[in-house]
Design an enzyme around this catalytic site. Structure first.
Site, short mmCIF file in Angstrom:
data_model
loop_
_atom_site.label_atom_id
_atom_site.label_comp_id
_atom_site.label_asym_id
_atom_site.label_seq_id
_atom_site.Cartn_x
_atom_site.Cartn_y
_atom_site.Cartn_z
CE1 TYR A 79 -4.31 1.30 0.27
CE2 TYR A 79 -3.44 2.68 2.02
CZ TYR A 79 -4.45 2.37 1.12
OH TYR A 79 -5.60 3.12 1.09
CB SER A 128 0.78 -5.63 2.68
OG SER A 128 -0.14 -4.86 3.39
CD GLN A 129 -2.17 -1.72 -2.76
OE1 GLN A 129 -3.08 -0.90 -2.66
NE2 GLN A 129 -0.98 -1.39 -3.24
CG HIS A 174 1.48 -5.71 7.97
ND1 HIS A 174 0.59 -6.66 7.50
CD2 HIS A 174 1.69 -4.85 6.93
CE1 HIS A 174 0.27 -6.38 6.24
NE2 HIS A 174 0.93 -5.30 5.88
CG ASP A 198 -0.61 -8.31 10.10
OD1 ASP A 198 -0.77 -7.10 10.30
OD2 ASP A 198 -0.35 -8.78 8.97
#
Length: 325
Positions: free
Chosen positions: A93, A189-190, A304, A275
């Site tokens: 992100y 992640s993203q 994370h 996370d």
């Protein structure tokens, strides 16, 4: 250090919450991809001069959603076979494609590596090169991208991003030195969420490696995430108190806990049990419904960041095994 706040691992392993899957989900994505297919992909790979000695770098681009050019780096090992397997990487992100020397890991393992810019992102930390052709009236949104166009699936930001991801796979296949039968999609992640979308929507993906993926089970993320982009959704819902149903009606088209069931390639997931950004239950909601053969690496004590270099080592070993005929 965030404390363990989600479900215990024994429950996560069986976590299959009810999800609101649109009846027209397949038709929606078929129409979105057919619209993009009306435009020539026109992949370009322009040699890019660097001081890097072990790789050749190409400033790549292709036509993405809405006819917009999407930027990427293609990094090829100098010592390579006539046709190499390719790792297509999607980014986290707000991160852009940065500079080529930021991305040398997969070429060091012997793979071609296509690093795909995320449209509109890269204004923070790692710069990007691709703008986003936003609809004329995307509606009010919280700063960031998660709520951009959230009241209309046709205008929602991730419709454009997921189409770009599918087109990136096609661009990689079009390169004459890339083995079109060994295309791997990955990201954290993203990028992990986009990886799942690509695995579900792009034909001919050979393997997928979603790392601590975002964009899975939006409602659960909004309910329990204490940090990161899901908080943007909470902020939007708090301001637009009477439009929550509309927002979640849009998000269900982009939920990778739903889309992952449509993937068939072997997959290696990762999850971090502490996370606060992508809570473990959101990851397991996608993993437990994944349509192909899957494995998951669990990082019990991490947030994370997940397994970081240890996860890369797991991925490299798994990928060598998975891509071996």
């Amino acid at each position: 250090m965030t404390t363990l706040y989600d479900l215990p691992l024994s429950e996560l392993s069986e976590y299959r919450p009810p999800l609101d899957e649109p009846a027209d989900l397949d038709a929606f994505w078929a129409a979105a991809l057919a619209e993009a297919d009306e435009l020539a992909l026109d992949p370009e790979f322009r040699p890019h001069s660097t001081l890097l000695r072990t790789v050749e770098v190409f400033d790549a681009s292709f036509t993405g959603s809405g006819g917009q050019r999407v930027s990427a780096w293609l990094v090829l090992p100098r010592a390579r076979p006539a046709r190499s397997p390719c790792v297509v990487q999607y980014l986290g992100y707000n991160l852009g494609r940065g500079l080529p020397h930021d991305f040398l890991t997969w070429s060091a393992f012997g793979y071609a590596h296509l690093v795909v810019d995320t449209r509109g992102q890269g204004g923070k930390s790692i710069p990007g090169s691709t703008a986003d052709l936003m609809p004329a009236a995307p509606g009010p949104h919280v700063p960031g991208f998660l709520t951009l166009g959230i009241l209309d699936p046709e205008q929602y930001f991730y419709r454009r991003v997921y189409v770009d991801a599918v087109r990136a796979v096609a661009a990689a296949k079009a390169h004459p030195e890339i083995d079109a039968d060994r295309i791997v999609v990955t990201g954290g992640s993203q990028g992990g969420g986009i990886t799942l979308a690509a695995a579900a929507l792009a034909p001919g993906v050979a393997a997928a490696m979603p790392d601590v993926p975002f964009l899975c089970h939006f409602r659960r993320g909004a309910e329990i995430a204490s940090d990161g982009p899901y908080r943007e959704l909470v902020t939007w819902l708090a301001a637009h108190r009477h439009r929550a149903a509309e927002a979640f009606a849009t998000l269900r088209y982009f939920d990778n806990a739903v889309l992952s069931a449509r993937a068939s390639a072997p997959a290696l997931f990762s999850v971090a049990l502490r996370d606060p950004v992508c809570p473990p239950s959101t990851v397991f909601a996608a993993y437990n419904r994944y349509g192909g053969p899957g494995e998951i690496r669990v990082w019990e004590w991490n947030e994370h960041e997940g397994g970081q270099s240890a996860q890369v080592a797991e991925q490299a070993a798994w990928l060598a095994k998975t891509l071996t005929p």
